[in-house]
Write a protein that holds these residues in place. Structure first.
Motif, PDB file in Angstrom:
ATOM      1  N   VAL A  46     -30.157 -10.916 -58.835  1.00 59.18           N
ATOM      2  CA  VAL A  46     -29.675  -9.562 -58.576  1.00 59.18           C
ATOM      3  C   VAL A  46     -30.804  -8.676 -58.067  1.00 59.18           C
ATOM      4  O   VAL A  46     -30.626  -7.883 -57.132  1.00 59.18           O
ATOM      5  CB  VAL A  46     -29.056  -8.957 -59.853  1.00 59.18           C
ATOM      6  CG1 VAL A  46     -28.732  -7.474 -59.651  1.00 59.18           C
ATOM      7  CG2 VAL A  46     -27.800  -9.720 -60.240  1.00 59.18           C
ATOM      8  N   LEU A  75     -26.342  -1.287 -64.817  1.00 56.51           N
ATOM      9  CA  LEU A  75     -25.593  -2.495 -64.475  1.00 56.51           C
ATOM     10  C   LEU A  75     -25.472  -3.293 -65.761  1.00 56.51           C
ATOM     11  O   LEU A  75     -26.469  -3.784 -66.298  1.00 56.51           O
ATOM     12  CB  LEU A  75     -26.338  -3.280 -63.393  1.00 56.51           C
ATOM     13  CG  LEU A  75     -25.581  -4.393 -62.675  1.00 56.51           C
ATOM     14  CD1 LEU A  75     -24.351  -3.851 -61.963  1.00 56.51           C
ATOM     15  CD2 LEU A  75     -26.507  -5.091 -61.677  1.00 56.51           C
ATOM     16  N   GLU A  87     -28.895  -7.426 -69.152  1.00 62.66           N
ATOM     17  CA  GLU A  87     -28.508  -8.817 -68.858  1.00 62.66           C
ATOM     18  C   GLU A  87     -29.453  -9.766 -69.582  1.00 62.66           C
ATOM     19  O   GLU A  87     -30.672  -9.680 -69.425  1.00 62.66           O
ATOM     20  CB  GLU A  87     -28.568  -9.046 -67.342  1.00 62.66           C
ATOM     21  CG  GLU A  87     -28.403 -10.472 -66.881  1.00 62.66           C
ATOM     22  CD  GLU A  87     -27.055 -11.051 -67.283  1.00 62.66           C
ATOM     23  OE1 GLU A  87     -27.054 -12.025 -68.061  1.00 62.66           O
ATOM     24  OE2 GLU A  87     -26.015 -10.528 -66.826  1.00 62.66           O
ATOM     25  N   LEU A 121     -35.297  -2.513 -60.422  1.00 62.12           N
ATOM     26  CA  LEU A 121     -34.522  -2.865 -61.607  1.00 62.12           C
ATOM     27  C   LEU A 121     -35.410  -3.045 -62.830  1.00 62.12           C
ATOM     28  O   LEU A 121     -36.486  -3.641 -62.736  1.00 62.12           O
ATOM     29  CB  LEU A 121     -33.740  -4.164 -61.375  1.00 62.12           C
ATOM     30  CG  LEU A 121     -32.326  -4.024 -60.784  1.00 62.12           C
ATOM     31  CD1 LEU A 121     -32.399  -3.529 -59.347  1.00 62.12           C
ATOM     32  CD2 LEU A 121     -31.591  -5.348 -60.841  1.00 62.12           C
ATOM     33  N   ARG A 162     -35.043  -4.765 -66.569  1.00 61.38           N
ATOM     34  CA  ARG A 162     -34.139  -5.636 -67.315  1.00 61.38           C
ATOM     35  C   ARG A 162     -34.269  -5.397 -68.805  1.00 61.38           C
ATOM     36  O   ARG A 162     -35.367  -5.343 -69.363  1.00 61.38           O
ATOM     37  CB  ARG A 162     -34.444  -7.104 -67.012  1.00 61.38           C
ATOM     38  CG  ARG A 162     -33.660  -8.088 -67.889  1.00 61.38           C
ATOM     39  CD  ARG A 162     -33.926  -9.531 -67.486  1.00 61.38           C
ATOM     40  NE  ARG A 162     -33.340 -10.464 -68.441  1.00 61.38           N
ATOM     41  CZ  ARG A 162     -34.035 -11.158 -69.334  1.00 61.38           C
ATOM     42  NH1 ARG A 162     -35.357 -11.027 -69.392  1.00 61.38           N
ATOM     43  NH2 ARG A 162     -33.432 -11.982 -70.168  1.00 61.38           N
ATOM     44  N   HIS A 190     -30.748  -2.814 -65.786  1.00 58.85           N
ATOM     45  CA  HIS A 190     -29.901  -4.006 -65.739  1.00 58.85           C
ATOM     46  C   HIS A 190     -29.884  -4.627 -67.130  1.00 58.85           C
ATOM     47  O   HIS A 190     -30.868  -5.225 -67.570  1.00 58.85           O
ATOM     48  CB  HIS A 190     -30.439  -5.003 -64.710  1.00 58.85           C
ATOM     49  CG  HIS A 190     -29.541  -6.169 -64.487  1.00 58.85           C
ATOM     50  ND1 HIS A 190     -29.954  -7.334 -63.878  1.00 58.85           N
ATOM     51  CD2 HIS A 190     -28.225  -6.351 -64.777  1.00 58.85           C
ATOM     52  CE1 HIS A 190     -28.942  -8.180 -63.822  1.00 58.85           C
ATOM     53  NE2 HIS A 190     -27.888  -7.608 -64.357  1.00 58.85           N
ATOM     54  N   ILE A 226     -32.455   1.300 -61.595  1.00 55.04           N
ATOM     55  CA  ILE A 226     -31.298   0.711 -62.259  1.00 55.04           C
ATOM     56  C   ILE A 226     -31.733  -0.002 -63.534  1.00 55.04           C
ATOM     57  O   ILE A 226     -32.681  -0.786 -63.529  1.00 55.04           O
ATOM     58  CB  ILE A 226     -30.578  -0.286 -61.324  1.00 55.04           C
ATOM     59  CG1 ILE A 226     -30.010   0.450 -60.103  1.00 55.04           C
ATOM     60  CG2 ILE A 226     -29.465  -1.032 -62.062  1.00 55.04           C
ATOM     61  CD1 ILE A 226     -29.359  -0.463 -59.088  1.00 55.04           C
ATOM     62  N   HIS A 265     -30.795 -12.163 -63.439  1.00 51.66           N
ATOM     63  CA  HIS A 265     -31.473 -10.892 -63.162  1.00 51.66           C
ATOM     64  C   HIS A 265     -32.358 -11.014 -61.920  1.00 51.66           C
ATOM     65  O   HIS A 265     -32.380 -10.105 -61.084  1.00 51.66           O
ATOM     66  CB  HIS A 265     -32.318 -10.470 -64.365  1.00 51.66           C
ATOM     67  CG  HIS A 265     -33.248  -9.342 -64.068  1.00 51.66           C
ATOM     68  ND1 HIS A 265     -32.818  -8.039 -63.878  1.00 51.66           N
ATOM     69  CD2 HIS A 265     -34.609  -9.329 -63.904  1.00 51.66           C
ATOM     70  CE1 HIS A 265     -33.869  -7.282 -63.608  1.00 51.66           C
ATOM     71  NE2 HIS A 265     -34.949  -8.033 -63.629  1.00 51.66           N
TER      72      HIS A 265
END
Length: 200
Positions: free
Chosen positions: A90, A122, A81, A100, A102, A79, A77, A87
């Motif tokens: 999540v 996301l 953010e 994830l 970021r 992310h 994913i 973060h």
């Protein structure tokens, strides 16, 4: 089942490393009710919840999807953010199902998208270098496969019908970790089902 209920068995399967990512299809007279009883990541890799009497084509589609090699890996994913603390929260909530990456800015997100493939994005809306909605066209221009599904996860409500090209919209302050997990799993399942249908 005579000696154990199915949800307990599912949790037992998930507790073992060797079967943690094993795809499951639930067939039950109370499939919909059972789906509402699961907690957090327990529904992960449940390909479908099929009520009795069984819809034969739906079962065939579910088994076909379960056998797909893409079901056998952890989700990746992106992310987008800028709040690092959020973060981390999540990332902890999704620890059992996903890895994830970021991106704190749109520029960084675009670079990651050019370099790597992700199962899902996301997306926050308010970012230092612009609106997260400005990122949506990049998902079509920078990928050779089908568009990557997007879940908007922001401080404000953005109805799915009001924003094109998003699979779901969640408000940070109103979304529990359980709801986030379930939404991601449902979006991934729906996205892969559509992809499977197009390949047939």
């Amino acid at each position: 089942l005579p000696d154990q209920d199915g949800l307990s068995l599912m949790k037992e399967i998930r507790s073992h490393e060797s079967t943690r990512s094993l795809p499951i299809i639930v067939i039950s007279a109370k499939a919909r009710d059972s789906k509402n009883e699961v907690q957090n990541g327990d529904a992960v890799w449940v390909i479908d919840w099929i009520d009795k009497p069984i819809d034969e084509q739906r079962l065939i589609d579910a088994v076909t999807l379960a056998a797909s090699p893409q079901e056998q890996h952890r989700l990746r994913i992106l992310h987008i953010e800028d709040d690092e603390d959020l973060h981390i929260v999540v990332m902890t909530q999704l620890y059992d199902i996903a890895d994830l990456t970021r991106a704190a800015t749109l520029e960084e997100a675009r670079r990651f998208l050019q370099e790597e493939w992700y199962d899902l994005v996301l997306l926050d809306i308010d970012l230092p270098d612009g609106s997260g909605l400005d990122f949506l066209p990049d998902l079509h221009h920078n990928t050779t496969g089908p568009p990557i599904p997007v879940i908007v996860f922001s401080a404000y409500d953005h109805p799915k019908d009001a924003v094109h090209d998003i699979a779901a919209s969640l408000v940070k302050s109103r979304t529990s970790g359980e709801e986030l997990v379930h939404t991601i799993v449902d979006v991934i399942r729906d996205h892969r089902s559509v992809g499977s249908e197009k390949n047939i």
